[in-house]
Design a protein around this motif. Structure first.
Motif, PDB file in Angstrom:
ATOM      1  N   GLY A 198      -2.672  -5.303  -2.878  1.00 54.28           N
ATOM      2  CA  GLY A 198      -1.317  -4.723  -2.497  1.00 54.28           C
ATOM      3  C   GLY A 198      -0.928  -3.784  -3.513  1.00 54.28           C
ATOM      4  N   ASN A 199       0.088  -3.053  -3.252  1.00 57.09           N
ATOM      5  CA  ASN A 199       0.676  -2.101  -4.112  1.00 57.09           C
ATOM      6  C   ASN A 199       2.290  -2.540  -3.656  1.00 57.09           C
ATOM      7  OD1 ASN A 199      -1.836  -0.702  -5.325  1.00 57.09           O
ATOM      8  ND2 ASN A 199      -1.906  -0.040  -3.321  1.00 57.09           N
ATOM      9  N   TRP A 257       8.820  -0.033  -1.834  1.00 56.32           N
ATOM     10  CA  TRP A 257       7.817   0.379  -0.955  1.00 56.32           C
ATOM     11  C   TRP A 257       6.709  -0.584  -1.396  1.00 56.32           C
ATOM     12  CZ3 TRP A 257       9.043   3.094   3.432  1.00 56.32           C
ATOM     13  CH2 TRP A 257      10.120   3.834   3.184  1.00 56.32           C
ATOM     14  N   GLY A 258       5.960  -0.970  -0.213  1.00 61.33           N
ATOM     15  CA  GLY A 258       4.666  -1.413  -0.440  1.00 61.33           C
ATOM     16  C   GLY A 258       3.653  -1.231   0.590  1.00 61.33           C
ATOM     17  N   ALA A 259       2.490  -1.594   0.138  1.00 59.60           N
ATOM     18  CA  ALA A 259       1.209  -1.579   1.159  1.00 59.60           C
ATOM     19  C   ALA A 259       0.030  -2.580   0.578  1.00 59.60           C
ATOM     20  CB  ALA A 259       0.625  -0.015   0.935  1.00 59.60           C
ATOM     21  N   THR A 260      -0.412  -3.179   1.728  1.00 58.43           N
ATOM     22  CA  THR A 260      -1.340  -4.113   1.497  1.00 58.43           C
ATOM     23  C   THR A 260      -2.438  -4.117   1.981  1.00 58.43           C
ATOM     24  OG1 THR A 260       0.325  -5.881   0.947  1.00 58.43           O
ATOM     25  CG2 THR A 260      -1.855  -6.755   1.685  1.00 58.43           C
ATOM     26  N   SER A 282      -2.959  -5.791 -11.215  1.00 58.94           N
ATOM     27  CA  SER A 282      -4.594  -5.869 -11.112  1.00 58.94           C
ATOM     28  C   SER A 282      -5.183  -4.626 -11.575  1.00 58.94           C
ATOM     29  CB  SER A 282      -5.074  -6.657 -10.033  1.00 58.94           C
ATOM     30  OG  SER A 282      -4.609  -5.714  -8.809  1.00 58.94           O
ATOM     31  N   ALA A 283      -4.518  -3.405 -11.322  1.00 55.12           N
ATOM     32  CA  ALA A 283      -5.400  -2.111 -11.556  1.00 55.12           C
ATOM     33  C   ALA A 283      -4.994  -1.721 -13.157  1.00 55.12           C
ATOM     34  CB  ALA A 283      -4.941  -1.040 -10.415  1.00 55.12           C
ATOM     35  N   SER A 323       0.210  -3.402  -8.895  1.00 59.83           N
ATOM     36  CA  SER A 323      -0.909  -3.715  -7.906  1.00 59.83           C
ATOM     37  C   SER A 323      -1.062  -5.154  -8.046  1.00 59.83           C
ATOM     38  CB  SER A 323      -2.101  -2.695  -8.237  1.00 59.83           C
ATOM     39  OG  SER A 323      -2.650  -3.088  -9.517  1.00 59.83           O
ATOM     40  N   PHE A 324      -1.578  -5.799  -7.020  1.00 61.14           N
ATOM     41  CA  PHE A 324      -2.266  -7.093  -6.886  1.00 61.14           C
ATOM     42  C   PHE A 324      -3.316  -7.336  -6.034  1.00 61.14           C
ATOM     43  CE2 PHE A 324       1.186  -6.852  -3.889  1.00 61.14           C
ATOM     44  CZ  PHE A 324       0.776  -7.635  -2.658  1.00 61.14           C
TER      45      PHE A 324
END
Length: 138
Positions: free
Chosen positions: A5-6, A51-54, A130-131, A88-89
């Motif tokens: 995810g971000n 905003w987010g994206a997974t 994480s990134a 990020s995750f």
């Protein structure tokens, strides 16, 4: 499975056409990268991000494919210049205790092989997760 995810907040001067281009590029990642099993892109509620994206990816090989795919690189190019705060995750059900280090190594390998990405990430106001810490451990 790995849920990558971000979460991000945009710069105040990010234009609406540029924002929509970046969001559509994120959606295109989900549609066009073979290793992505499912995805969601949209508003992020309940936190400090807009905003987010997974993206759901089966394994580390698929994660690497995701990271270096041209659709992902396009999102970096059109989206990162608009971002102020980025996080990020990764969530995984893989029992490998080294999974976090392996994911971080993939990100570092990508930074090391892509100077343009390194420059884009270096321009973010805040970068965590994480990134991170980002190119060359900075």
């Amino acid at each position: 499975m790995i849920f990558h995810g971000n979460r991000f907040t945009l710069k105040p001067d990010a234009g609406s056409a540029a924002v929509e281009e970046a969001l559509e590029s994120l959606r295109n990642q989900g549609r066009s990268i073979p290793s992505v099993k499912s995805f969601v892109v949209g508003r992020d509620y309940g936190g400090e991000y807009e905003w987010g994206a997974t993206f759901v990816i089966e394994d580390l090989q698929g994660y690497w494919e995701y990271l270096i795919h041209p659709a992902h690189r396009n999102t970096d190019r059109v989206g990162l210049p608009l971002v102020d705060k980025f996080m990020s995750f990764d969530i995984t059900d893989d029992p490998d205790p080294e999974m976090g280090a392996k994911i971080a190594e993939l990100h570092q390998r990508r930074y090391d092989s892509d100077p343009e990405l390194t420059e884009l990430v270096s321009g973010l106001g805040e970068y965590s997760g994480s990134a991170a810490p980002g190119p060359h451990g900075n």
